[in-house]
Enzyme design. Structure first.
Site, mmCIF file in Angstrom:
data_model
loop_
_atom_site.group_PDB
_atom_site.id
_atom_site.type_symbol
_atom_site.label_atom_id
_atom_site.label_comp_id
_atom_site.label_asym_id
_atom_site.label_seq_id
_atom_site.Cartn_x
_atom_site.Cartn_y
_atom_site.Cartn_z
ATOM 1 N N SER A 16 0.307 15.042 6.556
ATOM 2 C CA SER A 16 1.443 14.252 7.036
ATOM 3 C C SER A 16 1.300 12.802 6.597
ATOM 4 C CB SER A 16 1.561 14.362 8.546
ATOM 5 O OG SER A 16 0.436 13.805 9.143
ATOM 6 N N CYS A 17 2.363 12.065 6.801
ATOM 7 C CA CYS A 17 2.461 10.650 6.430
ATOM 8 C C CYS A 17 1.255 9.882 6.915
ATOM 9 C CB CYS A 17 3.732 10.064 7.044
ATOM 10 S SG CYS A 17 3.844 8.284 6.951
ATOM 11 N N PRO A 18 0.614 9.014 6.150
ATOM 12 C CA PRO A 18 0.974 8.617 4.789
ATOM 13 C C PRO A 18 0.139 9.311 3.711
ATOM 14 C CG PRO A 18 -0.618 7.061 5.635
ATOM 15 C CD PRO A 18 -0.491 8.168 6.668
ATOM 16 N N MET A 19 -0.489 10.441 4.047
ATOM 17 C CA MET A 19 -1.460 11.025 3.112
ATOM 18 C C MET A 19 -0.873 11.505 1.785
ATOM 19 S SD MET A 19 -4.094 10.160 4.489
ATOM 20 C CE MET A 19 -5.261 10.839 3.333
ATOM 21 N N ASP A 43 5.536 17.838 3.940
ATOM 22 C CA ASP A 43 6.063 16.837 4.870
ATOM 23 C C ASP A 43 7.511 16.508 4.461
ATOM 24 O OD1 ASP A 43 6.600 14.647 6.444
ATOM 25 O OD2 ASP A 43 5.310 13.275 5.322
#
Lengths: 78, 184
Positions: A16-19, A43
């Protein structure tokens, strides 16, 4: 017509964000100008986020598609 | 896998174009985050923005002040400070990024534990992981000298890679030069 091969691939599925953005930025560092990077993510926010990342960093987003629940992006190193 | 590109693929249509022809290009601003809070959710937000700024190639500095400095004390330090009051402060609120409490629903650590479990299920990176990513991407973390003195912190109480401590004038100087500030 130019045919270019995908030089590197980022599998950010399930992250999920920001990965997805972080992994994209990290992978892009290892590429040479003009090479293509494929990013796979699940995502739903990644579509807008990768557009924003592309705009901010100047690395063009050359392809953006959805295959089932997987978002696929192809970015070109500027 | 191969991808076929038209010679005109230089400016891909998927990248949003300015609304009007001749509209100015996006102007990049440097980002100045001010991490004031030591609460888990706010530290998380700070680290998320810092790591993303680094990934976006934006220049980003994080000024760390007041309770925020507790996030940058090494997790292994239990008691910090030079006099009994400073030591008491660290005893009452354990420093370190892995020991943060929620502002709401803390319930003696139950809230943060559940938050951590939910984050793991969703594969969210922890504040600690995001901090390491941000540092590896060139984000600079700058401690506040005044807070260091007030809590009796030594530079070696803080995690590796912190910038030299500075004061309010440096932060205001950056803002006056056009750095976009965000206070968390």
């Amino acid at each position: 017509m130019t045919t270019l091969e995908i030089a590197a691939r980022v599998d950010a599925k399930g992250l999920s964000c920001p990965m997805p953005i972080v992994k994209t930025a990290q992978a892009m560092k290892g590429l040479a100008s003009g090479q293509l990077l494929e990013v796979l993510a699940t995502d739903p926010g990644s579509t807008k986020d990768l557009e924003a990342w592309s705009k901010s960093t100047g690395n063009p987003l050359v392809e953006s598609s959805v295959e089932g629940a997987v978002f696929r992006f192809v970015l070109q190193k500027k | 896998m191969t991808l076929t590109l038209e010679p005109t693929a230089e400016a891909p249509a998927l990248v949003s174009q300015p609304a009007e022809a001749g509209a100015p290009e996006v102007q990049h601003h440097d980002i100045l985050l001010i991490n004031y809070s030591g609460e888990l959710e706010k530290v998380w937000a700070t680290m998320l923005l810092a790591s993303t700024a680094g990934a976006m190639g934006l220049q980003c500095k994080v000024f760390v002040t007041f309770w925020g400095l507790q996030n940058f004390v090494k997790d292994s330090r239990r008691i910090t400070g030079k006099n009994w009051m400073q030591k008491m402060m660290s005893f009452m609120q354990r420093p370190g990024i892995s020991h943060r409490k929620l502002s709401k629903m803390n319930f003696l650590g139950m809230g943060p534990w559940m938050m951590g479990q939910l984050a793991k299920q969703q594969k969210n990176a922890s504040p600690r992981e995001l901090l390491e990513i941000a540092q590896s991407m060139g984000v600079e973390f700058i401690p506040c000298q005044m807070t260091m003195d007030m809590f009796g912190l030594n530079p070696d109480d803080l995690i590796e890679g912190m910038a030299e401590p500075v004061g309010a004038a440096t932060v205001l100087g950056l803002m006056s030069e056009g750095w976009s500030p965000l206070f968390i």
